[in-house]
Design a protein around this motif. Sequence first.
Motif, PDB file in Angstrom:
ATOM      1  N   CYS A  95       0.831  -1.210   0.000  1.00  0.00           N
ATOM      2  CA  CYS A  95       0.000   0.000   0.000  1.00  0.00           C
ATOM      3  C   CYS A  95       0.866   1.261   0.000  1.00  0.00           C
ATOM      4  O   CYS A  95       0.602   2.206  -0.741  1.00  0.00           O
ATOM      5  CB  CYS A  95      -0.933   0.002   1.206  1.00  0.00           C
ATOM      6  SG  CYS A  95      -2.309  -1.144   1.002  1.00  0.00           S
ATOM      7  N   SER A  97      -2.710   2.341   3.930  1.00  0.00           N
ATOM      8  CA  SER A  97      -3.896   1.883   3.208  1.00  0.00           C
ATOM      9  C   SER A  97      -3.893   2.558   1.855  1.00  0.00           C
ATOM     10  O   SER A  97      -3.373   3.663   1.702  1.00  0.00           O
ATOM     11  CB  SER A  97      -5.166   2.214   3.978  1.00  0.00           C
ATOM     12  OG  SER A  97      -5.328   3.611   4.002  1.00  0.00           O
ATOM     13  N   CYS A  98      -4.446   1.861   0.889  1.00  0.00           N
ATOM     14  CA  CYS A  98      -4.399   2.363  -0.485  1.00  0.00           C
ATOM     15  C   CYS A  98      -5.563   1.765  -1.241  1.00  0.00           C
ATOM     16  O   CYS A  98      -5.687   0.532  -1.334  1.00  0.00           O
ATOM     17  CB  CYS A  98      -3.075   1.961  -1.135  1.00  0.00           C
ATOM     18  SG  CYS A  98      -3.019   2.256  -2.905  1.00  0.00           S
TER      19      CYS A  98
END
Length: 661
Positions: free
Chosen positions: A128, A255-256
Amino acid sequence: MSNSTSGTSTPSSAIESLSEETRRFAPPKEFADNAVARPGIYEEAERDYTEFWASWARKLEWMKPFTSVLEWKEPFATWFADGELNVSVNCLDRHVRAGKGDKVAYYFEGERGDRRAITYRELLDDVCRFANGLRSLGIKKGDRVAIYMPMIPELPVALLACARIGAPHSVIFGGFSPDSIVDRVNDSQCVAIITADHGWRRGHKIPLKANVDEALKETPSIQHCIVAKRVDGNVNMQDGRDVWWDDLVANQPTSCEPERMNAEDLLFLLYTSGTTAKPKGIKHTTGGYLTHVTATHQLVFDLKPDQDVFWCAADIGWVTGHSYIVYAPLANGATSVLYEGTPDFPDKNRLWDIVERYRVTILYLAPTAIRTFMKWGPQYPQMHDLSSLRLLGTVGEPINPEAWIWYRDHIGGGKTPVVDTWWQTETGGIMISPLPGITTLLPGSATHPIPGIQADIVNDAGEPVPLGGGGYIVIRRPWPGMLRGIWGDDERYVKTYWSKFPGLYLAGDGCRRDADGNYWFMGRIDDVMNVSGHRISTTEVESALVADPKVAEAAVCGKSDDITGQAIYAFVTLRGQENNGSPEMAEELREFVAEKLGKFTRPKYITFTTELPKTRSGKIMRRLLRDIAEGRTLGDTTTLADSAVVHELQIRAHSEAAKEE
Ligand code: WTA
């Protein structure tokens, strides 16, 4: 020992060299009782092969489920075409969500002994952050990204981050030279390249970033170069273009948002050698590819993700590593080994030390490696506890029965099944292979097409050859991991694979079936050599040779080799007065080729000649050169313009072979 089953030859001459193998190994009862693949799976797949593949596709996590399975407008296929998914989510997020975040995804073993266990959660975080980093550079869905790296954890992270943002990757094996990088990057117009400062190989530094710097002088499409630090960071960094991996990810969140990918969106390109000097950018897409590799990884390797430690000892730079180090093991939630180095560093115990340390249960190697271990002798594996191994596999070239038996006896303790798996960059995943809980094994045979695949052997007219005969291996219907074409060249795709026999996929290998229908592969039938499992085109090496101003003409072919399967043999005519060539000149040319294409393409044999054998119309008679290289009696020479040339060449080739051995 001779490896008589390999070599570039016509199917009919290959058949003659096949030894009759009578040893048989039925699956051990305990293995069969607990196997993933149940008896009846072949029949089930044959009843409705598209439904068979769809059932595997449904095991993946879809953002939008597919309703269409196969559309086949020969030779263009789509699989699961209205479905949407993200490969990195399938490889990472879903396992973490299922509570497997602490499970080890990779045991990384550096060449110099540094070790790291990387869990699924850690891998997801790294992917991410790096994916966010790529996006921060403006890299977006559809952009092609080149990757030229050593076998370090950042390499699978780079692949998965590209998959997460929908930017197809094009991995270029770290052994390739700057020229080879230029060709590949320019062909697909990559916008960025990911590399490392250096790599380690047998304790020496490999100058990866310096090679990239050299290449980037001629690759106008590249805007960013991202550099992971593996060694000392002692490299040039160009302002505005180059960025350190660590700096890029420093402030990125873990996070992605994954890109929603259509099942038929491009996942990656992988360049492979064909019969011309220009490598082909093989296209693989998202849903079908992932279906094929996850299914075969479970069926062929009998994978039990919660018990097994899987080790595919290939390089991620080739398709074997893409499919069975990165995508299949991760999507299946398995634990794998990722090893950076060579089998003999610091000594010849290295691989067995790794098997013992991580209690590897499934090992997947190339025959060339096995033949090397045979030469070193069984004392190295004998010093280690290899009892964790329960299954062995091979890929990349035909395996001779002696090597197969040695592998089973000395690595597999005389007990483990050995699966000889035939497939190609183009097929995406395994096509012809035993299923170890079902198939009776024959040393040297890849046995049968896996469930869902329909292969055949045909003659020159495209007619099926009855059992017992040999010819061209073809695939009769589409499969989910099949290549979707060649980057930018549909015409070449059609011509190379689908035009010799309409309706049949031509793989380019010769193969024979025995009376029971087992497949015995014979090596390439075109101008592609297979050296240590690396596909190298004769034309590519020839063009490298003639790029040297001292060379007037060159012809290249493969010569059988006990260890590497084939070795590269070059016949060279020099310009002007120098035409007799000296050993120094031969060495200079070897170096020249190594620099142009990469060390693994360096010709083992070079014979100088004032003239190459040609037909009266001026075509080089390659068949004759192959016979000369192999030391065979020559076939028909009546069409030669000057038959004296051939006699002289035979004498020279004979002394060349004697010198080298
Ligand atoms: C050869 C590697 C015999 C074959 C996965 C094929 C094999 C080429 C086998 C593809 C095998 C691969 N037995 N020959 N088990 N596996 N080959 O694209 O000539 O690097 O066409 O893919 O390797 O090489 P590639």
